[in-house]
Motif scaffolding. Structure first.
Motif, PDB file in Angstrom:
ATOM      1  N   LYS A   1     -10.742   4.235   0.701  1.00 36.90           N
ATOM      2  CA  LYS A   1     -10.872   3.462  -0.983  1.00 36.90           C
ATOM      3  C   LYS A   1     -10.457   2.012   0.077  1.00 36.90           C
ATOM      4  CE  LYS A   1      -9.348   2.799  -5.341  1.00 36.90           C
ATOM      5  NZ  LYS A   1      -8.378   3.496  -5.575  1.00 36.90           N
ATOM      6  N   VAL A   2     -11.558   0.766  -0.828  1.00 36.86           N
ATOM      7  CA  VAL A   2     -11.163  -0.161  -0.355  1.00 36.86           C
ATOM      8  C   VAL A   2      -9.838  -0.878  -0.888  1.00 36.86           C
ATOM      9  CG1 VAL A   2     -11.964  -2.981  -0.165  1.00 36.86           C
ATOM     10  CG2 VAL A   2     -13.428  -0.912   0.563  1.00 36.86           C
ATOM     11  N   SER A   3      -9.038  -1.890  -0.064  1.00 32.69           N
ATOM     12  CA  SER A   3      -8.214  -2.128  -1.455  1.00 32.69           C
ATOM     13  C   SER A   3      -7.622  -3.872  -1.260  1.00 32.69           C
ATOM     14  CB  SER A   3      -7.023  -1.278  -2.184  1.00 32.69           C
ATOM     15  OG  SER A   3      -6.264  -0.514  -0.637  1.00 32.69           O
ATOM     16  N   PHE A   4      -6.845  -4.273  -2.220  1.00 29.70           N
ATOM     17  CA  PHE A   4      -7.154  -5.789  -1.655  1.00 29.70           C
ATOM     18  C   PHE A   4      -5.148  -5.490  -1.766  1.00 29.70           C
ATOM     19  CE2 PHE A   4     -11.303  -5.730  -2.401  1.00 29.70           C
ATOM     20  CZ  PHE A   4     -11.758  -6.040  -1.456  1.00 29.70           C
ATOM     21  N   PRO A   5      -4.137  -6.011  -0.563  1.00 24.61           N
ATOM     22  CA  PRO A   5      -4.860  -7.173   0.214  1.00 24.61           C
ATOM     23  C   PRO A   5      -5.446  -6.133   1.516  1.00 24.61           C
ATOM     24  CG  PRO A   5      -2.470  -7.347   0.885  1.00 24.61           C
ATOM     25  CD  PRO A   5      -3.497  -6.766  -0.322  1.00 24.61           C
ATOM     26  N   SER A   6      -6.128  -6.725   2.210  1.00 21.92           N
ATOM     27  CA  SER A   6      -6.919  -5.609   3.503  1.00 21.92           C
ATOM     28  C   SER A   6      -7.220  -7.294   4.924  1.00 21.92           C
ATOM     29  CB  SER A   6      -8.471  -5.267   3.374  1.00 21.92           C
ATOM     30  OG  SER A   6      -8.594  -4.207   2.261  1.00 21.92           O
ATOM     31  N   ALA A   7      -6.742  -6.495   5.910  1.00 26.79           N
ATOM     32  CA  ALA A   7      -7.052  -6.764   7.414  1.00 26.79           C
ATOM     33  C   ALA A   7      -8.008  -6.465   8.204  1.00 26.79           C
ATOM     34  CB  ALA A   7      -5.338  -7.805   7.515  1.00 26.79           C
ATOM     35  N   GLN A   8      -8.507  -7.225   9.274  1.00 25.27           N
ATOM     36  CA  GLN A   8      -8.528  -7.096  10.583  1.00 25.27           C
ATOM     37  C   GLN A   8      -7.956  -7.526  11.140  1.00 25.27           C
ATOM     38  OE1 GLN A   8     -12.862  -7.951  11.588  1.00 25.27           O
ATOM     39  NE2 GLN A   8     -12.452  -6.109  13.521  1.00 25.27           N
ATOM     40  N   LEU A   9      -6.981  -6.762  11.918  1.00 27.22           N
ATOM     41  CA  LEU A   9      -6.035  -7.192  12.639  1.00 27.22           C
ATOM     42  C   LEU A   9      -6.065  -7.636  14.088  1.00 27.22           C
ATOM     43  CD1 LEU A   9      -2.697  -5.785  10.556  1.00 27.22           C
ATOM     44  CD2 LEU A   9      -3.888  -7.823  10.419  1.00 27.22           C
ATOM     45  N   GLU A  10      -7.275  -6.670  14.138  1.00 30.07           N
ATOM     46  CA  GLU A  10      -7.207  -6.740  15.552  1.00 30.07           C
ATOM     47  C   GLU A  10      -8.886  -6.124  15.805  1.00 30.07           C
ATOM     48  OE1 GLU A  10      -4.918  -4.384  18.127  1.00 30.07           O
ATOM     49  OE2 GLU A  10      -3.104  -6.173  18.584  1.00 30.07           O
ATOM     50  N   PRO A  11      -9.580  -6.438  16.429  1.00 34.58           N
ATOM     51  CA  PRO A  11     -11.090  -6.295  16.740  1.00 34.58           C
ATOM     52  C   PRO A  11     -10.639  -4.795  16.405  1.00 34.58           C
ATOM     53  CG  PRO A  11     -10.918  -8.375  18.475  1.00 34.58           C
ATOM     54  CD  PRO A  11      -9.305  -7.512  17.838  1.00 34.58           C
ATOM     55  N   GLY A  12     -11.772  -4.259  15.693  1.00 31.26           N
ATOM     56  CA  GLY A  12     -11.301  -3.039  14.789  1.00 31.26           C
ATOM     57  C   GLY A  12     -10.571  -2.572  14.583  1.00 31.26           C
ATOM     58  N   LEU A  13      -9.410  -3.376  13.984  1.00 28.76           N
ATOM     59  CA  LEU A  13      -7.770  -2.710  13.285  1.00 28.76           C
ATOM     60  C   LEU A  13      -7.959  -2.912  12.215  1.00 28.76           C
ATOM     61  CD1 LEU A  13      -5.326  -0.810  13.396  1.00 28.76           C
ATOM     62  CD2 LEU A  13      -4.755  -3.587  14.577  1.00 28.76           C
ATOM     63  N   PHE A  14      -8.504  -2.448  11.063  1.00 31.76           N
ATOM     64  CA  PHE A  14      -8.148  -2.236   9.882  1.00 31.76           C
ATOM     65  C   PHE A  14      -6.998  -2.314   9.048  1.00 31.76           C
ATOM     66  CE2 PHE A  14     -12.463  -3.576  11.254  1.00 31.76           C
ATOM     67  CZ  PHE A  14     -12.931  -4.245  10.227  1.00 31.76           C
ATOM     68  N   ILE A  15      -6.601  -2.968   8.072  1.00 30.66           N
ATOM     69  CA  ILE A  15      -5.488  -1.742   7.800  1.00 30.66           C
ATOM     70  C   ILE A  15      -5.515  -2.451   5.793  1.00 30.66           C
ATOM     71  CG2 ILE A  15      -2.719  -2.180   7.504  1.00 30.66           C
ATOM     72  CD1 ILE A  15      -2.258  -2.550  10.617  1.00 30.66           C
ATOM     73  N   ALA A  16      -5.060  -2.550   5.300  1.00 28.30           N
ATOM     74  CA  ALA A  16      -4.472  -2.175   3.818  1.00 28.30           C
ATOM     75  C   ALA A  16      -3.475  -2.235   3.191  1.00 28.30           C
ATOM     76  CB  ALA A  16      -6.072  -1.871   2.590  1.00 28.30           C
ATOM     77  N   GLU A  17      -2.641  -2.526   3.584  1.00 36.95           N
ATOM     78  CA  GLU A  17      -1.257  -2.459   2.656  1.00 36.95           C
ATOM     79  C   GLU A  17      -0.725  -3.620   3.327  1.00 36.95           C
ATOM     80  OE1 GLU A  17       0.382  -0.287   1.143  1.00 36.95           O
ATOM     81  OE2 GLU A  17      -1.379   1.323   1.118  1.00 36.95           O
ATOM     82  N   SER A  18      -0.057  -4.558   2.035  1.00 36.72           N
ATOM     83  CA  SER A  18       0.453  -5.935   2.826  1.00 36.72           C
ATOM     84  C   SER A  18       1.869  -5.624   3.229  1.00 36.72           C
ATOM     85  CB  SER A  18       0.457  -6.014   0.590  1.00 36.72           C
ATOM     86  OG  SER A  18       1.919  -4.971   0.366  1.00 36.72           O
ATOM     87  N   ASP A  19       2.641  -4.526   2.960  1.00 39.74           N
ATOM     88  CA  ASP A  19       4.146  -4.795   3.605  1.00 39.74           C
ATOM     89  C   ASP A  19       3.363  -4.433   5.385  1.00 39.74           C
ATOM     90  OD1 ASP A  19       5.799  -4.951   1.917  1.00 39.74           O
ATOM     91  OD2 ASP A  19       5.769  -2.555   1.731  1.00 39.74           O
ATOM     92  N   ASP A  20       2.319  -3.883   5.917  1.00 39.05           N
ATOM     93  CA  ASP A  20       2.095  -3.264   7.268  1.00 39.05           C
ATOM     94  C   ASP A  20       1.361  -4.722   7.992  1.00 39.05           C
ATOM     95  OD1 ASP A  20       2.607  -0.740   7.154  1.00 39.05           O
ATOM     96  OD2 ASP A  20       0.851   0.070   6.577  1.00 39.05           O
ATOM     97  N   ILE A  21       0.410  -5.604   6.919  1.00 39.35           N
ATOM     98  CA  ILE A  21       0.080  -6.987   6.930  1.00 39.35           C
ATOM     99  C   ILE A  21       0.867  -7.635   7.635  1.00 39.35           C
ATOM    100  CG2 ILE A  21      -1.355  -8.231   6.656  1.00 39.35           C
ATOM    101  CD1 ILE A  21      -3.127  -6.641   4.571  1.00 39.35           C
ATOM    102  N   VAL A  22       2.259  -7.659   6.381  1.00 37.57           N
ATOM    103  CA  VAL A  22       3.559  -8.638   6.881  1.00 37.57           C
ATOM    104  C   VAL A  22       4.097  -8.159   8.358  1.00 37.57           C
ATOM    105  CG1 VAL A  22       5.700  -9.798   5.833  1.00 37.57           C
ATOM    106  CG2 VAL A  22       3.478  -9.711   4.618  1.00 37.57           C
ATOM    107  N   ALA A  23       4.162  -6.646   8.250  1.00 36.59           N
ATOM    108  CA  ALA A  23       4.804  -6.507   9.981  1.00 36.59           C
ATOM    109  C   ALA A  23       4.052  -6.499  10.496  1.00 36.59           C
ATOM    110  CB  ALA A  23       4.981  -5.025   9.168  1.00 36.59           C
TER     111      ALA A  23
END
Length: 126
Positions: A60-82
């Protein structure tokens, strides 16, 4: 010729409190030139295109989302910040603006949102 370095891509929805949390961290950490930010407004063609781009990577797509490295996608703000904090060698707990938002406005907004959800649930049960 060397291959360009990958920059994390952040997908940030306008007026989203979780997206603002990520944006504040990036700004205060001085990482604006280290990331690519894809801002968009809700309910636009641009949002639809971003959702289509991200849908293969999330149940399920939610925001924020991020591609942090090629192929590594995350959609939790705390995980993105960490992830970004580790990359930048920054501790979010020591960042005044970020902490004021997360401990103040953001916390109050989440409390009000939860109360509103509880009221809606109670009202629909009547």
């Amino acid at each position: 010729m060397s291959e360009p370095t990958f920059k994390p891509i952040l997908y940030l929805k306008e007026n989203c409190p979780f997206c603002l949390k990520v944006r504040l961290f990036v700004l205060e950490a001085g990482m604006m030139s280290d990331v690519v930010i894809r801002d968009f407004v809700a309910d636009t063609a641009e949002e639809s295109a971003i959702r289509a781009e991200l849908s293969p990577h999330f149940e399920k797509v939610s925001f924020p989302s991020a591609q942090l490295e090629p192929g590594l996608f995350i959609a939790e703000s705390d995980d993105i910040v960490a992830f970004l904090a580790t990359k930048a060698g920054r501790d979010p707990a020591g960042m005044t603006v970020y902490r004021n938002y997360t401990d103040g406005v953001f916390t109050m907004a989440m409390k009000l949102w939860k109360e509103n959800q509880d009221l809606k649930k109670s009202a629909s049960a009547i």
